[in-house]
Design an enzyme around this catalytic site. Structure first.
Site, mmCIF file in Angstrom:
data_model
loop_
_atom_site.group_PDB
_atom_site.id
_atom_site.type_symbol
_atom_site.label_atom_id
_atom_site.label_comp_id
_atom_site.label_asym_id
_atom_site.label_seq_id
_atom_site.Cartn_x
_atom_site.Cartn_y
_atom_site.Cartn_z
ATOM 1 N N ALA A 8 33.374 48.889 32.629
ATOM 2 C CA ALA A 8 32.673 49.522 33.751
ATOM 3 C C ALA A 8 31.340 48.834 34.015
ATOM 4 O O ALA A 8 30.305 49.466 34.109
ATOM 5 C CB ALA A 8 32.478 51.007 33.465
ATOM 6 N N GLY A 9 31.392 47.496 34.091
ATOM 7 C CA GLY A 9 30.210 46.743 34.505
ATOM 8 C C GLY A 9 30.069 46.857 36.016
ATOM 9 O O GLY A 9 30.293 47.929 36.597
ATOM 10 N N MET A 11 31.834 45.534 38.634
ATOM 11 C CA MET A 11 33.047 45.835 39.410
ATOM 12 C C MET A 11 33.680 47.160 38.999
ATOM 13 O O MET A 11 34.150 47.932 39.840
ATOM 14 C CB MET A 11 34.078 44.710 39.251
ATOM 15 C CG MET A 11 33.670 43.426 39.925
ATOM 16 S SD MET A 11 33.457 43.616 41.714
ATOM 17 C CE MET A 11 35.143 43.602 42.250
ATOM 18 N N ASN A 105 39.057 38.139 37.439
ATOM 19 C CA ASN A 105 39.227 36.761 37.875
ATOM 20 C C ASN A 105 39.869 35.958 36.748
ATOM 21 O O ASN A 105 39.729 36.297 35.578
ATOM 22 C CB ASN A 105 37.863 36.135 38.191
ATOM 23 C CG ASN A 105 37.385 36.502 39.582
ATOM 24 O OD1 ASN A 105 38.189 36.768 40.481
ATOM 25 N ND2 ASN A 105 36.074 36.491 39.770
ATOM 26 N N ALA A 131 30.180 43.063 43.455
ATOM 27 C CA ALA A 131 29.300 44.091 42.895
ATOM 28 C C ALA A 131 28.293 43.434 41.969
ATOM 29 O O ALA A 131 28.535 42.333 41.468
ATOM 30 C CB ALA A 131 30.128 45.104 42.104
ATOM 31 N N LYS A 187 42.543 32.010 44.463
ATOM 32 C CA LYS A 187 41.180 32.464 44.172
ATOM 33 C C LYS A 187 40.613 31.717 42.962
ATOM 34 O O LYS A 187 39.425 31.384 42.916
ATOM 35 C CB LYS A 187 41.153 33.978 43.920
ATOM 36 C CG LYS A 187 39.717 34.472 43.806
ATOM 37 C CD LYS A 187 39.544 35.958 43.760
ATOM 38 C CE LYS A 187 38.058 36.296 43.826
ATOM 39 N NZ LYS A 187 37.724 37.547 43.165
ATOM 40 N N ASN A 191 36.910 29.795 42.115
ATOM 41 C CA ASN A 191 36.103 29.955 40.903
ATOM 42 C C ASN A 191 36.084 28.664 40.069
ATOM 43 O O ASN A 191 35.072 28.329 39.458
ATOM 44 C CB ASN A 191 36.656 31.109 40.048
ATOM 45 C CG ASN A 191 36.485 32.447 40.751
ATOM 46 O OD1 ASN A 191 35.450 32.726 41.336
ATOM 47 N ND2 ASN A 191 37.511 33.270 40.719
ATOM 48 N N SER A 260 28.924 33.649 40.292
ATOM 49 C CA SER A 260 28.732 34.596 39.187
ATOM 50 C C SER A 260 28.532 33.896 37.844
ATOM 51 O O SER A 260 27.765 34.363 37.008
ATOM 52 C CB SER A 260 29.919 35.547 39.104
ATOM 53 O OG SER A 260 31.108 34.801 38.933
ATOM 54 N N GLU A 273 33.294 32.935 31.725
ATOM 55 C CA GLU A 273 34.767 33.078 31.748
ATOM 56 C C GLU A 273 35.462 31.721 31.883
ATOM 57 O O GLU A 273 36.632 31.662 32.234
ATOM 58 C CB GLU A 273 35.169 33.987 32.917
ATOM 59 C CG GLU A 273 34.696 35.429 32.779
ATOM 60 C CD GLU A 273 35.199 36.328 33.901
ATOM 61 O OE1 GLU A 273 34.879 36.060 35.075
ATOM 62 O OE2 GLU A 273 35.918 37.300 33.606
HETATM 63 P P1 NAD Z 1 30.069 42.550 34.315
HETATM 64 O O1 NAD Z 1 29.463 41.450 33.525
HETATM 65 O O2 NAD Z 1 29.195 43.293 35.262
HETATM 66 O O3 NAD Z 1 30.724 43.613 33.335
HETATM 67 C C1 NAD Z 1 31.654 43.226 32.353
HETATM 68 C C2 NAD Z 1 31.255 43.875 31.043
HETATM 69 O O4 NAD Z 1 30.024 43.312 30.576
HETATM 70 C C3 NAD Z 1 31.038 45.371 31.137
HETATM 71 O O5 NAD Z 1 31.530 45.954 29.958
HETATM 72 C C4 NAD Z 1 29.532 45.496 31.214
HETATM 73 O O6 NAD Z 1 29.032 46.730 30.769
HETATM 74 C C5 NAD Z 1 29.096 44.361 30.316
HETATM 75 N N1 NAD Z 1 27.737 43.927 30.627
HETATM 76 C C6 NAD Z 1 27.224 43.650 31.860
HETATM 77 N N2 NAD Z 1 25.918 43.289 31.761
HETATM 78 C C7 NAD Z 1 25.620 43.341 30.430
HETATM 79 C C8 NAD Z 1 24.440 43.079 29.684
HETATM 80 N N3 NAD Z 1 23.317 42.683 30.276
HETATM 81 N N4 NAD Z 1 24.490 43.230 28.349
HETATM 82 C C9 NAD Z 1 25.622 43.619 27.726
HETATM 83 N N5 NAD Z 1 26.793 43.878 28.395
HETATM 84 C C10 NAD Z 1 26.787 43.735 29.711
HETATM 85 O O7 NAD Z 1 31.341 41.916 35.023
HETATM 86 P P2 NAD Z 1 31.896 42.144 36.510
HETATM 87 O O8 NAD Z 1 31.050 41.371 37.454
HETATM 88 O O9 NAD Z 1 32.127 43.583 36.717
HETATM 89 O O10 NAD Z 1 33.280 41.368 36.409
HETATM 90 C C11 NAD Z 1 34.467 41.945 35.853
HETATM 91 C C12 NAD Z 1 35.637 41.048 36.260
HETATM 92 O O11 NAD Z 1 35.747 41.055 37.695
HETATM 93 C C13 NAD Z 1 35.451 39.573 35.876
HETATM 94 O O12 NAD Z 1 36.699 39.005 35.582
HETATM 95 C C14 NAD Z 1 34.883 38.949 37.147
HETATM 96 O O13 NAD Z 1 35.123 37.559 37.228
HETATM 97 C C15 NAD Z 1 35.668 39.729 38.202
HETATM 98 N N6 NAD Z 1 35.045 39.809 39.542
HETATM 99 C C16 NAD Z 1 33.719 40.065 39.683
HETATM 100 C C17 NAD Z 1 33.188 40.173 40.967
HETATM 101 C C18 NAD Z 1 31.725 40.526 41.191
HETATM 102 O O14 NAD Z 1 31.272 40.472 42.352
HETATM 103 N N7 NAD Z 1 30.980 40.945 40.198
HETATM 104 C C19 NAD Z 1 34.016 39.998 42.079
HETATM 105 C C20 NAD Z 1 35.380 39.761 41.887
HETATM 106 C C21 NAD Z 1 35.890 39.671 40.599
#
Ligand code: NAD
Length: 312
Positions: A8-9, A11, A105, A131, A187, A191, A260, A273
């Site tokens: 639950a980051g 996205m 991704n 997001a 996609k 990336n 990203s 990644e």
């Molecule tokens: P994210 O880094 O926001 O979250 C992923 C995990 O990392 C979560 O468990 C989150 O709590 C943790 N996290 C985030 N920041 C942290 C920190 N500072 N310290 C410790 N933990 C942390 O990842 P996301 O952007 O939600 O991406 C998830 C998937 O979706 C990936 O495969 C990404 O490539 C893909 N995606 C992302 C986007 C985007 O715009 N963010 C768009 C399309 C696809």
């Protein structure tokens, strides 16, 4: 519907919030303790297209899952390198009825998911939503997007269509795809070019596009993706994919953005990644006996950069 967001980051927060607003019973599961604590104490806060929202969602730390209740749908949104551990930790929530949708991704996540979930319950896809996180418990959610998804094995088409409907009822604009592997590879080409190159060259996408070698590098990398995809019966239209990738260079649309991977590694000192994008193509190249020198080199460069920056 009872929906669990595993990861639950940025996205996962977007999907969790929108599905909650759409009337589903949503639980967030995450491995970042400060983030989970902030959501427990203050709710999930979001700047949602300029409006400040707070959603009081159920949230659990993935190492301390207490819920015994099975869930109808799990949406996976970890970073790729966190996926296996997340699946191990959420095992108690999965039974023979639980559907699992992967929207990360990268390429080949189904190989990891299959270790924990039967193939008929696996759905894969990709998303054009974006997001960001502003800090623990706080998301920044701007713009529009879409989702494409498909069942991993045949026979589950109706369920995949139903899942797309459920996401769309919450405004997520999801469609059933009859060729999701093509979309995932297409996609991944974006990336696999923008992420690694901008990260190593320390530039945004428009900056990369202005350099003379950019076009040749994009063409070579897309050709490597296409060469391995062919062994998986995915025949990429290389000219179209190159054109699609190069729309990212346009400074009047998204060109001024840093991808990203750049934000993860250079801005936030986090691991990338790369092993699931260019690195996946390198591994598949070895398996199918196809040379992928640019993907091999880019993967190594990004790993060296991670080491130099002591990324975690
Ligand atoms: P994210 O880094 O926001 O979250 C992923 C995990 O990392 C979560 O468990 C989150 O709590 C943790 N996290 C985030 N920041 C942290 C920190 N500072 N310290 C410790 N933990 C942390 O990842 P996301 O952007 O939600 O991406 C998830 C998937 O979706 C990936 O495969 C990404 O490539 C893909 N995606 C992302 C986007 C985007 O715009 N963010 C768009 C399309 C696809």
């Amino acid at each position: 519907m009872r929906i669990t967001i595993a990861g639950a980051g940025a996205m996962g927060s977007r999907f969790g919030l929108m599905l909650h607003k759409g009337g589903n019973e949503v639980t967030l599961i995450d491995g970042w303790p400060e983030h989970v604590k902030a959501i427990k104490e203050h709710g999930l806060r979001a700047n949602y297209n300029g409006e400040e929202l707070t959603a009081h969602l159920s949230v659990e730390l993935q190492s301390e899952i207490s819920s015994k209740e099975k869930t109808d749908l799990i949406i996976l949104f970890t970073k790729a390198m966190q996926l296996d551990k997340m699946l191990q930790d959420i095992k108690p929530l999965i039974d023979e009825h639980t559907k699992v949708l992967c929207l990360l991704n990268g390429i080949g996540h189904e190989d990891t998911i299959e270790k924990y979930v039967s193939k008929n319950n696996i759905f894969i896809g990709n998303t054009m939503w974006t997001a960001g996180l502003e800090g623990p418990g706080k998301a920044k959610l701007f713009g529009d997007g879409s989702v494409e998804l498909q069942n991993l094995i045949s026979g589950e088409e109706e369920t995949a269509k139903k899942l797309a409907e459920i996401l769309s009822e919450s405004g997520l604009n999801a469609k059933y795809s009859n060729n999701i592997h093509y979309s995932i590879y297409r996609k991944a080409c974006v990336n696999g070019t923008m992420n690694g190159l901008c990260t190593i060259l320390d530039t945004n996408m428009a900056g990369l596009g202005e350099t003379k070698p950019a076009h040749d590098m994009v063409v070579t990398i897309v050709n490597e993706f296409a060469a391995v995809a062919k062994f998986e019966n995915v025949n990429l239209d290389i000219a179209e994919v190159v054109q699609h990738v190069e729309t990212c260079f346009d400074p009047s649309t998204i060109g001024l953005h840093y991808p990203s991977m750049y934000q993860d590694l250079i801005k936030n000192n986090r691991l990338t990644e790369i092993d699931y994008i260019n690195g996946a193509v390198s591994r598949k190249g070895k398996k199918y006996n196809v040379a992928t020198p640019y993907c091999d080199f880019l993967t190594q460069l990004v790993h060296s950069k991670e080491e130099l920056l002591k990324a975690k």
